[in-house]
Design an enzyme around this catalytic site. Sequence first.
Site, PDB file in Angstrom:
ATOM      1  N   GLY A 149       1.805  -2.020   5.638  1.00 34.23           N
ATOM      2  CA  GLY A 149       1.718  -2.493   4.263  1.00 34.23           C
ATOM      3  C   GLY A 149       1.889  -3.995   4.258  1.00 34.23           C
ATOM      4  O   GLY A 149       2.801  -4.529   4.878  1.00 34.23           O
ATOM      5  N   ASP A 202      11.068  -5.031  -8.500  1.00 38.86           N
ATOM      6  CA  ASP A 202       9.887  -4.231  -8.154  1.00 38.86           C
ATOM      7  C   ASP A 202      10.264  -2.752  -8.071  1.00 38.86           C
ATOM      8  O   ASP A 202       9.902  -2.056  -7.124  1.00 38.86           O
ATOM      9  CB  ASP A 202       9.264  -4.723  -6.839  1.00 38.86           C
ATOM     10  CG  ASP A 202       7.788  -4.311  -6.725  1.00 38.86           C
ATOM     11  OD1 ASP A 202       7.171  -3.978  -7.766  1.00 38.86           O
ATOM     12  OD2 ASP A 202       7.254  -4.318  -5.607  1.00 38.86           O
TER      13      ASP A 202
END
Length: 294
Positions: free
Chosen positions: A36, A160
């Site tokens: 990622g 987040d």
Amino acid sequence: MPGHGGPVPPPGTFAPGTKIQVGNHRVVVQKYLSEGGFAHVYLVKLPAPINGTDLAVLKRVAVPDKESLRGMRTEVETMKRLKGHRAIVTYIDSHASELRGGGYEVFLLMEYCNGGGLIDFMNTRLQHRLTEPEILTIFADVAEGVACMHYLRPPLLHRDLKVENVLITLVGNTRRFKLCDFGSAAPPRPAPTTAAECRAIDEDVQKHTTMQYRSPEMVDVYRKLPIDEKSDIWALGVLLYKLCYYTTPFEEQGTLAILNASYKFPSYPVFSDRLRGLIGMLSSKFCSFRGFGC
């Protein structure tokens, strides 16, 4: 691993059996797990068990410049500060070095959550959605993790929060849910006073937060409101809605709906008034604090 139903490692990944020194720990790569951004993630074996297991996760990140390196340092330092909290993925060790061709390589060694990701667990329950008790268990653990951050002195915002950033540890038949990915963590910010400050905050928000979970003052920074703990509280409301309905409340209407805290509850699945009231409270409390028209 290829041929065993696991992900196919991209070029440049460590082969199983590779030995790597991470701070004080010499680990052995067992298998590649995922990637990622600039990161490759591995399951590794520790030289000695920690908290009853000799398995851990190694995140290997290549960053191009010192600014990106500072971002990784934020993640490492945040995990160090939060170490010991049961609702937070446990930091073990880390190491950073300069690469010969330019840029930096960072290794982050952390707890292996053997139950996988919350998003993967939700995907196994597409036919039989999460029950209300399950949802409340997940939410309580995540909220505890957020509280750990907010009660630090000085406090930290996660910024987040989303279902993708929650991992699961299996203890017997019990699932424990843990907050992860602290690369966006930051202290609260006072209200900006100039257009230049607004632009800087907007750039920061675009880089470090996820659109569907942004609070109103993140969506429109030109309202010149502080970004503080209430932004995470808002994101918790979005996360709770997602656990219930497998979509976010503002998926269809977009930013205007976020600014007005305008959303509807689907008719199915059916949840108690108390649970729906909790979702409403997480956004309405926010609005009343902020003076938003909702």
